[in-house]
Motif scaffolding. Structure first.
Motif, PDB file in Angstrom:
ATOM      1  N   LYS B 305      -9.561 -77.651  40.552  1.00 15.75           N
ATOM      2  CA  LYS B 305      -8.371 -77.038  41.131  1.00 15.75           C
ATOM      3  C   LYS B 305      -8.587 -76.552  42.558  1.00 15.75           C
ATOM      4  O   LYS B 305      -7.642 -76.148  43.218  1.00 15.75           O
ATOM      5  CB  LYS B 305      -7.935 -75.851  40.260  1.00 15.75           C
ATOM      6  N   ALA B 306      -9.836 -76.554  43.015  1.00 16.59           N
ATOM      7  CA  ALA B 306     -10.122 -75.999  44.339  1.00 16.59           C
ATOM      8  C   ALA B 306      -9.706 -76.972  45.434  1.00 16.59           C
ATOM      9  O   ALA B 306     -10.171 -78.113  45.472  1.00 16.59           O
ATOM     10  CB  ALA B 306     -11.609 -75.687  44.470  1.00 16.59           C
ATOM     11  N   VAL B 358     -17.446 -77.925  48.944  1.00 14.52           N
ATOM     12  CA  VAL B 358     -16.562 -76.781  49.163  1.00 14.52           C
ATOM     13  C   VAL B 358     -17.336 -75.506  48.847  1.00 14.52           C
ATOM     14  O   VAL B 358     -17.781 -75.322  47.715  1.00 14.52           O
ATOM     15  CB  VAL B 358     -15.301 -76.863  48.287  1.00 14.52           C
ATOM     16  N   ARG B 359     -17.512 -74.645  49.851  1.00 11.94           N
ATOM     17  CA  ARG B 359     -18.238 -73.382  49.688  1.00 11.94           C
ATOM     18  C   ARG B 359     -19.600 -73.588  49.037  1.00 11.94           C
ATOM     19  O   ARG B 359     -19.959 -72.915  48.069  1.00 11.94           O
ATOM     20  CB  ARG B 359     -17.396 -72.387  48.886  1.00 11.94           C
ATOM     21  N   LYS B 361     -20.771 -75.708  47.077  1.00 15.47           N
ATOM     22  CA  LYS B 361     -20.882 -76.391  45.789  1.00 15.47           C
ATOM     23  C   LYS B 361     -20.375 -77.817  45.938  1.00 15.47           C
ATOM     24  O   LYS B 361     -19.361 -78.041  46.580  1.00 15.47           O
ATOM     25  CB  LYS B 361     -20.003 -75.683  44.746  1.00 15.47           C
ATOM     26  N   ARG B 363     -18.375 -80.642  44.596  1.00 11.26           N
ATOM     27  CA  ARG B 363     -17.334 -80.746  43.583  1.00 11.26           C
ATOM     28  C   ARG B 363     -16.865 -82.186  43.475  1.00 11.26           C
ATOM     29  O   ARG B 363     -16.573 -82.836  44.476  1.00 11.26           O
ATOM     30  CB  ARG B 363     -16.162 -79.833  43.944  1.00 11.26           C
TER      31      ARG B 363
END
Lengths: 125, 382
Positions: B305-306, B358-359, B361, B363
């Motif tokens: 969902k990010a 993303v940040r 991590k 994904r």
């Protein structure tokens, strides 16, 4: 009576005993616009005051949410995973992000009370 | 309010006061003070446009006539600057194309219309991006042969009406617009106001773009907004709408270093233009067509969902860098994150599994075909 304190980064913290419930203010959710995703930390994570505790993503952008106090994350609001819009609907209530076990109650003294935060926000407009 | 003071050096469109009256949140964009959202909010403005009809102020974009002795001369002169097939344009037809540089990169993307009207038979009508318009106009003017000239249009606003009920709404003001095909334009009266109406847009929806005299812009906008189906839509939703439609945003998804082939815009270059060249950077573009490119713009669907925003790195399972996200966010109609970006050609096939950083991590995501939504353009002719 629980006590609510505020940061200049627009987080709020409600203190009950040594447990802090943390979220973002109504002003913050209004500035962000429609929240579409909230990334929450794992339960058990140790976070220092001022460090990133969560990320809130609106249609427009991603914003960091900082821990107002130091401590261990003991619970996260899992409802936000399915309905992130809950942050817009009730930022100060059911749209809370995390609960932390407060390490040092003295850290609360550095935060703003409701009146100070209100004048702080008025100064921003 | 400090907002007004901070925006003092910004230009405004003829609809500026109306935006404020409608409660818009104004932001600086391409040198203009523009509405990013209205009280409805970006998410609902987006969904409203996909359900009914959204009205956009796009007056900040650059409108101009290219005038010369006759259509062939003008089209030929412009073909020296863009890879689009202009000589093949029928009267009233619109072409999407790009101004290219000598390296085959893109200086801007634009719409070029061959007017249907006899009194404009010697002209082309162009619409370019707001942020590029001064440079574009200089570049075009400097490259026109004797007898062909660019004339910026500074006394017209540009509004877009987009969405599945846009045609029904517009029929009440300009009945003859209903039968127009997508990517065609005609001069006509809209609510009695002489306008140049294009059936076009940048949202993936059916709709119109209306070039209207500045002095009549507010009145026309208010008439359209009075219809129950029509809501004003800001730049925020315009961005998520075009992203879902898989459309490029200049300065993000395309720029002076990306070629039309890399940008997956080869569909906008006809067989004749591919073969003949004759536009800046043609040799490089032709070489890319013949031999392939090393990277390509693709659609990207994150698995979780990010959202993955512009600038997010793309990698394979081993962590090797494959490319970068150029536009990314939340797609309200898709109901989840969507993105586009440039990726190593070996991994550009739809279905390829990739990872987005993303940040910190990695994904999972996959390469997908665009658009992310079904386009609903109006075409009656085969």
């Amino acid at each position: 009576m629980s006590e609510i304190r505020y940061t200049d980064q627009h987080e709020w913290v409600r203190v009950e005993g040594d447990i802090a419930t943390i979220g973002i203010t109504d002003y913050a959710q209004e500035q962000l616009g429609d929240v579409v995703y909230v990334e929450l930390p794992e339960v058990g994570t140790q976070i220092a005051a001022g460090d990133e505790a969560a990320v809130v993503e609106s249609v427009k952008a991603a914003s960091e949410v900082y821990a107002p106090v130091s401590g261990e994350v003991i619970e996260v609001n899992e409802d936000l995973d399915g309905s992130p819009a809950g942050v817009n609907e009730d930022a100060m209530g059911s749209g809370w992000f995390i609960k932390m076990k407060i390490e040092d109650m003295d850290e609360l003294d550095k935060l703003m009370d409701e009146d100070s935060y209100k004048s702080f926000v008025e100064g921003l407009d | 309010m400090t907002q007004a003071a901070a925006h003092d050096d910004l230009k405004i469109t003829p609809l500026h006061a109306l935006h404020i009256e409608l409660g818009a949140k104004m932001v600086p964009f391409a040198g203009y003070d523009m509405p990013v959202q209205y009280p409805m909010g970006v998410l609902n403005e987006h969904l409203h446009t996909r359900a009914k009809a959204g009205l956009f102020d796009v007056s900040h974009m650059g409108q101009a006539w290219i005038e010369g002795p006759d259509f062939e001369t003008v089209a030929g002169a412009m073909e020296a600057l863009v890879p689009g097939d202009l000589l093949a344009l029928a009267p009233g037809a619109i072409r999407y194309t790009q101004l290219t540089n000598n390296g085959g990169g893109i200086l801007d993307d634009l719409m070029i219309t061959r007017p249907a009207e006899a009194d404009r038979a010697n002209s082309l009508f162009i619409i370019v991006n707001a942020a590029c318009k001064d440079e574009d106009f200089k570049h075009i003017a400097a490259n026109m042969p004797t007898g062909v000239a660019l004339k910026p249009i500074t006394d017209r606003a540009l509004i877009a009406l987009q969405g599945p009920t846009a045609a029904d709404v517009f029929a009440g003001f300009a009945p003859e617009a209903v039968e127009m095909n997508f990517m065609t334009a005609r001069a006509m009266n809209v609510a009695g106001i002489p306008c140049l109406v294009s059936r076009s847009g940048y949202t993936g929806e059916d709709g119109y773009e209306i070039s209207v005299p500045e002095k009549d812009a507010v009145a026309l906008t208010q008439k359209l907004l009075a219809h129950a189906d029509v809501a004003p839509i800001g730049l925020g939703a315009r961005d998520s709408l075009r992203l879902e439609a898989g459309l490029c945003l200049y300065g993000h998804d395309i720029n002076h270093q990306t070629s039309p082939v890399e940008a997956a815009l080869l569909w906008s270059i006809s067989k004749r233009r591919r073969a003949e060249g004759g536009f800046p950077g043609a040799a490089i573009v032709q070489k890319q067509i013949a031999e392939g490119v090393t990277r390509k713009r693709v659609g990207i669907l994150p698995e979780g969902k990010a959202p993955a925003r512009e600038g997010t790195g793309i990698a394979d399972e081993q962590g090797n860098v494959l490319g970068i996200i150029t536009s990314g966010g939340y797609g309200p109609t898709v109901g989840g994150p969507i993105a586009m970006g440039y990726i190593d050609i070996a991994h550009a096939k739809p279905g390829t599994k990739i990872f987005l950083a993303v940040r910190g991590k990695d994904r999972p995501a996959q390469v997908v075909t665009m658009p992310f939504i079904e386009k609903r353009f109006h075409r009656t002719k085969p």
